[in-house]
Design an enzyme around this catalytic site. Sequence first.
Site, mmCIF file in Angstrom:
data_model
loop_
_atom_site.group_PDB
_atom_site.id
_atom_site.type_symbol
_atom_site.label_atom_id
_atom_site.label_comp_id
_atom_site.label_asym_id
_atom_site.label_seq_id
_atom_site.Cartn_x
_atom_site.Cartn_y
_atom_site.Cartn_z
ATOM 1 C CG LEU A 1 91.944 45.418 70.758
ATOM 2 C CD1 LEU A 1 90.607 45.428 71.510
ATOM 3 C CD2 LEU A 1 91.701 45.911 69.314
ATOM 4 C CD GLU B 93 93.320 40.219 76.292
ATOM 5 O OE1 GLU B 93 93.024 39.016 76.461
ATOM 6 O OE2 GLU B 93 92.698 41.157 76.810
ATOM 7 C CD1 TRP C 205 101.800 40.949 69.959
ATOM 8 C CD2 TRP C 205 103.740 41.926 69.453
ATOM 9 N NE1 TRP C 205 102.684 39.970 69.586
ATOM 10 C CE2 TRP C 205 103.884 40.544 69.261
ATOM 11 C CE3 TRP C 205 104.836 42.764 69.203
ATOM 12 C CZ2 TRP C 205 105.071 39.968 68.835
ATOM 13 C CZ3 TRP C 205 106.021 42.189 68.772
ATOM 14 C CH2 TRP C 205 106.116 40.804 68.594
ATOM 15 C CB THR D 137 102.605 50.804 69.895
ATOM 16 O OG1 THR D 137 102.552 49.718 68.989
ATOM 17 C CG2 THR D 137 103.589 51.847 69.376
ATOM 18 C CD GLN E 199 117.116 45.467 42.606
ATOM 19 O OE1 GLN E 199 116.991 45.088 43.772
ATOM 20 N NE2 GLN E 199 117.882 44.851 41.742
ATOM 21 C CG HIS F 88 119.480 54.166 46.737
ATOM 22 N ND1 HIS F 88 118.145 54.389 46.529
ATOM 23 C CD2 HIS F 88 120.012 55.377 47.055
ATOM 24 C CE1 HIS F 88 117.865 55.659 46.730
ATOM 25 N NE2 HIS F 88 118.981 56.281 47.044
ATOM 26 N N GLY F 89 121.101 50.112 44.728
ATOM 27 C CA GLY F 89 122.068 49.005 44.684
ATOM 28 C C GLY F 89 122.698 48.788 46.052
ATOM 29 C CD GLU G 28 96.661 51.613 63.596
ATOM 30 O OE1 GLU G 28 95.417 51.660 63.619
ATOM 31 O OE2 GLU G 28 97.393 52.597 63.764
HETATM 32 S S1 MYA Z 1 96.128 47.930 67.607
HETATM 33 C C1 MYA Z 1 95.468 46.332 67.370
HETATM 34 C C2 MYA Z 1 94.932 46.138 66.038
HETATM 35 N N1 MYA Z 1 94.060 45.015 66.015
HETATM 36 C C3 MYA Z 1 93.203 44.863 65.067
HETATM 37 O O1 MYA Z 1 93.101 45.658 64.169
HETATM 38 C C4 MYA Z 1 92.311 43.690 65.219
HETATM 39 C C5 MYA Z 1 91.870 43.119 63.910
HETATM 40 N N2 MYA Z 1 90.541 42.593 64.029
HETATM 41 C C6 MYA Z 1 89.429 43.308 63.728
HETATM 42 O O2 MYA Z 1 89.509 44.437 63.216
HETATM 43 C C7 MYA Z 1 88.101 42.717 64.094
HETATM 44 O O3 MYA Z 1 88.279 41.785 65.125
HETATM 45 C C8 MYA Z 1 87.353 42.098 62.893
HETATM 46 C C9 MYA Z 1 85.882 41.923 63.324
HETATM 47 C C10 MYA Z 1 87.262 43.053 61.734
HETATM 48 C C11 MYA Z 1 88.012 40.815 62.465
HETATM 49 N N3 MYA Z 1 82.703 50.733 63.274
HETATM 50 O O4 MYA Z 1 80.911 40.993 63.865
HETATM 51 P P1 MYA Z 1 82.116 41.908 63.872
HETATM 52 C C12 MYA Z 1 80.722 46.353 65.027
HETATM 53 C C13 MYA Z 1 81.613 50.543 64.041
HETATM 54 O O5 MYA Z 1 82.629 42.371 62.581
HETATM 55 P P2 MYA Z 1 84.346 40.110 64.406
HETATM 56 C C14 MYA Z 1 97.605 47.965 66.786
HETATM 57 O O6 MYA Z 1 98.014 47.076 66.102
HETATM 58 C C15 MYA Z 1 79.838 45.421 64.231
HETATM 59 O O7 MYA Z 1 78.819 46.112 63.540
HETATM 60 N N4 MYA Z 1 81.205 49.322 64.426
HETATM 61 O O8 MYA Z 1 83.281 41.241 64.770
HETATM 62 C C16 MYA Z 1 98.310 49.263 66.960
HETATM 63 C C17 MYA Z 1 79.278 44.554 65.336
HETATM 64 O O9 MYA Z 1 78.310 45.323 66.051
HETATM 65 P P3 MYA Z 1 76.887 44.704 66.451
HETATM 66 C C18 MYA Z 1 81.924 48.267 64.014
HETATM 67 O O10 MYA Z 1 83.925 39.375 63.184
HETATM 68 C C19 MYA Z 1 99.784 49.250 66.791
HETATM 69 C C20 MYA Z 1 80.469 44.398 66.276
HETATM 70 O O11 MYA Z 1 81.302 45.527 66.030
HETATM 71 C C21 MYA Z 1 83.070 48.388 63.215
HETATM 72 O O12 MYA Z 1 84.663 39.379 65.634
HETATM 73 C C22 MYA Z 1 100.383 50.627 66.837
HETATM 74 C C23 MYA Z 1 81.229 43.113 66.045
HETATM 75 O O13 MYA Z 1 81.760 43.186 64.746
HETATM 76 C C24 MYA Z 1 83.437 49.691 62.849
HETATM 77 N N5 MYA Z 1 84.532 49.903 62.109
HETATM 78 O O14 MYA Z 1 85.709 40.914 64.101
HETATM 79 C C25 MYA Z 1 99.823 51.564 65.890
HETATM 80 N N6 MYA Z 1 83.576 47.163 62.985
HETATM 81 O O15 MYA Z 1 77.201 43.508 67.294
HETATM 82 C C26 MYA Z 1 100.596 52.776 65.596
HETATM 83 C C27 MYA Z 1 82.776 46.280 63.596
HETATM 84 O O16 MYA Z 1 76.169 45.796 67.180
HETATM 85 C C28 MYA Z 1 100.316 53.091 64.198
HETATM 86 N N7 MYA Z 1 81.780 46.950 64.218
HETATM 87 O O17 MYA Z 1 76.254 44.341 65.140
HETATM 88 C C29 MYA Z 1 100.941 54.259 63.623
HETATM 89 C C30 MYA Z 1 100.910 54.139 62.139
HETATM 90 C C31 MYA Z 1 101.853 54.971 61.419
HETATM 91 C C32 MYA Z 1 103.292 54.656 61.452
HETATM 92 C C33 MYA Z 1 103.724 53.777 60.493
HETATM 93 C C34 MYA Z 1 105.219 53.721 60.385
HETATM 94 C C35 MYA Z 1 105.777 52.339 60.382
#
Ligand code: MYA
Length: 380
Positions: free
Chosen positions: A126, A128, A157, A159, A332, A334-335, A359
């Site tokens: 996703l 860019e 970026w 993963t 902290q 474990h120092g 995310e």
């Molecule tokens: S992957 C990349 C992660 N990137 C992001 O998370 C991007 C962040 N940005 C956003 O989430 C969005 O751009 C935001 C919205 C929230 C800012 N369900 O008007 P809008 C619809 C259904 O809100 P914007 C990574 O990092 C909404 O109703 N629909 O848009 C992985 C609308 O629809 P319509 C939804 O204000 C790394 C349309 O979308 C939802 O531009 C590796 C537009 O929405 C929803 N939820 O932006 C990961 N949301 O037009 C591995 C919105 O019909 C991880 N809509 O009304 C593993 C973890 C564990 C390990 C940890 C150990 C360290």
Amino acid sequence: MNEFAFTEEQNMLRSMVRDFVDNEIKPIAAKIDAEEKIPEDLIKKLGELGLLGISFPEEYGGGGFGEVGYCIMQEEIARGCMSTATFIGAHQSIGANVIYLGGNEEQKQKYLVPLAKGEKIGAFCLTEAQAGSDSFNLKTRAHLDGEEWVINGEKLWITNGGIANIVSVFARTEKGITAFIVETDRPGFSAGPPEKKMGIKGSTTNPITFDNVRIPKENMVGQEGRGFILAMKTLDAGRLGLGAACLGASKELLELSTRYAKQRKQFDTTIANFQAIQFMLSEMASLIYAMESMVYRTAVDYDLKKDISHQSAIVKLFCSEALDKIADYAVQIHGGMGYSREMPIERFYRDSRINRIFEGTNEIQKGIIARHVLKKNGKI
Ligand code: MYA
């Protein structure tokens, strides 16, 4: 109200994963970090155990454990190695999940089944250069040429980008952002060198170039122009799973810190007798109790097919900040030993920090939560 309890199968899953982590992951976690690579052999074993598709239904090659099972597994994996948890998260909860949530039956049989069985590795493309938090601003394009889509653009970026066989890609078409399935052996697909990171070093993160990559027309996922919503829905699950990984790492750090506090002596007594240490352990335990409650409450709702968009943002925000605090306390307590590479604490400290960034940054999560609260006039 009924008591919340895991089923026998869920408990068995946890103990199976815990044994595997104790025997096969913990002993090599420092090596994974130092060599910046998850051994292929480990990936193969994770696949053979069914962990690379644990959440998906059995008919799609998965374990049938749903989101609750996925969270149990990620908790246990993160206790041993957050690089491995990251690899699994990118493969399963976002990469393959795009196909599960948005794909048709044929796409699921062709692509989801080998991903769920661990025969192929997945990734989620996703982000860019100009589309990090502002993911709607992505510039990668796809156009139809006869019976094929042609994709051009650059992702950053990513993963698992350098090791994936099948990637879910979001690109702009005439009708808006659209999702596609791309096999990485297609001509024109190339992964750049891995990023040099502060933590989760075993997990590879690469830039990806699409240079006139041609894919069959039928590899479009869902409706043309509806890909952004699919990306957001996929991230709902991803953010929840991230919370589970933070929970597992936090539990490990509390156990290590408690053990150390009961054994380390200063001023003729163990440091566990000092209120300063006890207060840190209490705060860690309280945060863990809150994390566990919210992770499984939300995972149960997800499996009941409820919309959990703002709840998963809450889980991601809270659990990533809690883990950072817990990792800091663990150092902290474990120092000097917490700062030394002799123990895994410093690795957890470095690995933990990314959770507030990927995310969707925590600032983006706050935006999602605030929008919901304002819309619902203060109700959660
Ligand atoms: S992957 C990349 C992660 N990137 C992001 O998370 C991007 C962040 N940005 C956003 O989430 C969005 O751009 C935001 C919205 C929230 C800012 N369900 O008007 P809008 C619809 C259904 O809100 P914007 C990574 O990092 C909404 O109703 N629909 O848009 C992985 C609308 O629809 P319509 C939804 O204000 C790394 C349309 O979308 C939802 O531009 C590796 C537009 O929405 C929803 N939820 O932006 C990961 N949301 O037009 C591995 C919105 O019909 C991880 N809509 O009304 C593993 C973890 C564990 C390990 C940890 C150990 C360290």
